[in-house]
Design a protein around this motif. Structure first.
Motif, PDB file in Angstrom:
ATOM      1  N   ILE A  56       0.838  -1.200   0.000  1.00  0.00           N
ATOM      2  CA  ILE A  56       0.000   0.000   0.000  1.00  0.00           C
ATOM      3  C   ILE A  56       0.874   1.251   0.000  1.00  0.00           C
ATOM      4  N   PHE A  57       1.967   1.239   0.753  1.00  0.00           N
ATOM      5  CA  PHE A  57       2.902   2.361   0.732  1.00  0.00           C
ATOM      6  C   PHE A  57       3.432   2.569  -0.683  1.00  0.00           C
ATOM      7  N   GLY A  58       3.769   1.488  -1.359  1.00  0.00           N
ATOM      8  CA  GLY A  58       4.244   1.573  -2.741  1.00  0.00           C
ATOM      9  C   GLY A  58       3.186   2.136  -3.676  1.00  0.00           C
ATOM     10  N   ILE A  59       1.934   1.755  -3.450  1.00  0.00           N
ATOM     11  CA  ILE A  59       0.839   2.255  -4.291  1.00  0.00           C
ATOM     12  C   ILE A  59       0.634   3.750  -4.063  1.00  0.00           C
ATOM     13  N   VAL A  60       0.763   4.204  -2.832  1.00  0.00           N
ATOM     14  CA  VAL A  60       0.633   5.632  -2.542  1.00  0.00           C
ATOM     15  C   VAL A  60       1.765   6.404  -3.230  1.00  0.00           C
ATOM     16  N   ALA A  61       2.984   5.893  -3.149  1.00  0.00           N
ATOM     17  CA  ALA A  61       4.108   6.532  -3.838  1.00  0.00           C
ATOM     18  C   ALA A  61       3.885   6.515  -5.353  1.00  0.00           C
ATOM     19  N   LEU A  62       3.361   5.420  -5.850  1.00  0.00           N
ATOM     20  CA  LEU A  62       3.058   5.284  -7.268  1.00  0.00           C
ATOM     21  C   LEU A  62       2.088   6.365  -7.726  1.00  0.00           C
ATOM     22  N   ALA A  63       1.077   6.637  -6.930  1.00  0.00           N
ATOM     23  CA  ALA A  63       0.097   7.668  -7.292  1.00  0.00           C
ATOM     24  C   ALA A  63       0.780   9.013  -7.493  1.00  0.00           C
ATOM     25  N   GLY A  64       1.721   9.334  -6.649  1.00  0.00           N
ATOM     26  CA  GLY A  64       2.440  10.599  -6.786  1.00  0.00           C
ATOM     27  C   GLY A  64       3.260  10.682  -8.056  1.00  0.00           C
ATOM     28  N   VAL A  65       3.955   9.613  -8.396  1.00  0.00           N
ATOM     29  CA  VAL A  65       4.781   9.609  -9.604  1.00  0.00           C
ATOM     30  C   VAL A  65       3.908   9.669 -10.858  1.00  0.00           C
ATOM     31  N   VAL A  66       2.803   8.938 -10.852  1.00  0.00           N
ATOM     32  CA  VAL A  66       1.898   8.923 -12.003  1.00  0.00           C
ATOM     33  C   VAL A  66       1.284  10.310 -12.211  1.00  0.00           C
ATOM     34  N   VAL A  67       0.873  10.953 -11.142  1.00  0.00           N
ATOM     35  CA  VAL A  67       0.316  12.298 -11.247  1.00  0.00           C
ATOM     36  C   VAL A  67       1.375  13.258 -11.781  1.00  0.00           C
ATOM     37  N   ASN A  68       2.601  13.132 -11.308  1.00  0.00           N
ATOM     38  CA  ASN A  68       3.686  13.984 -11.790  1.00  0.00           C
ATOM     39  C   ASN A  68       3.903  13.796 -13.289  1.00  0.00           C
ATOM     40  N   ASP A  69       3.952  12.560 -13.750  1.00  0.00           N
ATOM     41  CA  ASP A  69       4.120  12.295 -15.182  1.00  0.00           C
ATOM     42  C   ASP A  69       2.986  12.900 -15.998  1.00  0.00           C
ATOM     43  N   SER A  70       1.775  12.769 -15.504  1.00  0.00           N
ATOM     44  CA  SER A  70       0.614  13.318 -16.217  1.00  0.00           C
ATOM     45  C   SER A  70       0.663  14.837 -16.260  1.00  0.00           C
ATOM     46  N   ILE A  71       1.074  15.458 -15.166  1.00  0.00           N
ATOM     47  CA  ILE A  71       1.169  16.921 -15.118  1.00  0.00           C
ATOM     48  C   ILE A  71       2.184  17.423 -16.132  1.00  0.00           C
ATOM     49  N   VAL A  72       3.327  16.750 -16.217  1.00  0.00           N
ATOM     50  CA  VAL A  72       4.368  17.153 -17.165  1.00  0.00           C
ATOM     51  C   VAL A  72       3.806  17.185 -18.585  1.00  0.00           C
ATOM     52  N   LEU A  73       3.067  16.169 -18.945  1.00  0.00           N
ATOM     53  CA  LEU A  73       2.526  16.071 -20.299  1.00  0.00           C
ATOM     54  C   LEU A  73       1.382  17.063 -20.529  1.00  0.00           C
ATOM     55  N   VAL A  74       0.429  17.116 -19.639  1.00  0.00           N
ATOM     56  CA  VAL A  74      -0.742  17.991 -19.811  1.00  0.00           C
ATOM     57  C   VAL A  74      -0.334  19.460 -19.777  1.00  0.00           C
ATOM     58  N   ASP A  75       0.569  19.824 -18.890  1.00  0.00           N
ATOM     59  CA  ASP A  75       1.010  21.211 -18.812  1.00  0.00           C
ATOM     60  C   ASP A  75       1.687  21.639 -20.111  1.00  0.00           C
ATOM     61  N   PHE A  76       2.499  20.767 -20.673  1.00  0.00           N
ATOM     62  CA  PHE A  76       3.179  21.113 -21.926  1.00  0.00           C
ATOM     63  C   PHE A  76       2.165  21.275 -23.059  1.00  0.00           C
ATOM     64  N   LEU A 140       3.190  -0.024 -16.128  1.00  0.00           N
ATOM     65  CA  LEU A 140       1.916   0.021 -16.849  1.00  0.00           C
ATOM     66  C   LEU A 140       1.413   1.452 -16.991  1.00  0.00           C
ATOM     67  N   SER A 141       1.466   2.213 -15.936  1.00  0.00           N
ATOM     68  CA  SER A 141       0.889   3.558 -15.994  1.00  0.00           C
ATOM     69  C   SER A 141       1.692   4.504 -16.882  1.00  0.00           C
ATOM     70  N   THR A 142       2.989   4.279 -17.040  1.00  0.00           N
ATOM     71  CA  THR A 142       3.778   5.127 -17.940  1.00  0.00           C
ATOM     72  C   THR A 142       3.293   4.978 -19.373  1.00  0.00           C
ATOM     73  N   VAL A 143       3.068   3.748 -19.780  1.00  0.00           N
ATOM     74  CA  VAL A 143       2.548   3.515 -21.126  1.00  0.00           C
ATOM     75  C   VAL A 143       1.195   4.210 -21.279  1.00  0.00           C
ATOM     76  N   LEU A 144       0.371   4.112 -20.259  1.00  0.00           N
ATOM     77  CA  LEU A 144      -0.956   4.709 -20.330  1.00  0.00           C
ATOM     78  C   LEU A 144      -0.913   6.231 -20.261  1.00  0.00           C
ATOM     79  N   VAL A 145       0.042   6.791 -19.516  1.00  0.00           N
ATOM     80  CA  VAL A 145       0.186   8.249 -19.493  1.00  0.00           C
ATOM     81  C   VAL A 145       0.536   8.737 -20.892  1.00  0.00           C
ATOM     82  N   LEU A 146       1.433   8.034 -21.557  1.00  0.00           N
ATOM     83  CA  LEU A 146       1.877   8.465 -22.880  1.00  0.00           C
ATOM     84  C   LEU A 146       0.834   8.236 -23.965  1.00  0.00           C
TER      85      LEU A 146
END
Length: 168
Positions: A56-76, A140-146
């Protein structure tokens, strides 16, 4: 921890809505999180590891990284649209120009987790579920973010009455 997670997601939603000026874009960014969960669960199945508190700790950390990746793309993409590019061109340009940043964030994080994933000592078995959640969920989420984030950006732009998009 579940209540805390939903409070944090709610706070992220509010902050993203304020930052981007659109609840649609906040939803777009946060909608990638469940796919990270799916990757984490699949990772536990593949590795034969039970879900633990550290998972669960890993999943919480994962949520932060996934949101960061999405922000980078959407903001650009938002900046390219603000510069006057049509939405379709801005999405393609954003995907092309932010691909490396999103991919490197994920690859370095997964590479950092590999020693823990491959270690078989008793000491490493305590944190191995966390590394499994983070590494597999991020893969998995990196592929989906892209792929999914640009598609969802186009859909939300159309739904919110953004400029008309010429589909090739």
């Amino acid at each position: 921890m579940t209540i805390g997670f939903f409070v944090v997601v709610g706070a992220m939603f509010l902050l993203l809505t304020i930052q981007f000026g659109s609840c649609w874009q906040a939803i777009l960014i946060l909608s990638i999180i469940p796919f990270g969960f799916i990757g984490a669960i699949l990772g536990h199945i593949v590795m034969g590891i039970e879900l633990t508190l550290f998972s669960i700790f890993g999943i919480v950390a994962l949520a932060g990284v996934v949101v960061n990746d999405s922000i980078v793309l959407v903001d650009f993409i938002n900046r390219r649209v603000a510069d006057g590019l049509p939405i379709h061109e801005a999405i393609v340009d954003g995907g092309r120009r932010r691909f490396r940043a999103v991919l490197l964030t994920s690859v370095t994080t997964v590479a950092g987790m590999l020693p823990i994933l491959l270690e078989r000592s008793k000491e490493a078995q305590v944190v191995s579920p966390m590394a499994t959640s983070l590494a597999f969920g991020l893969t998995l989420s990196t592929v989906l973010v892209l792929v999914l984030a640009p598609v969802m950006y186009l859909i939300t732009a159309r739904l919110s009455g953004g400029q008309e998009v010429a589909v090739d």
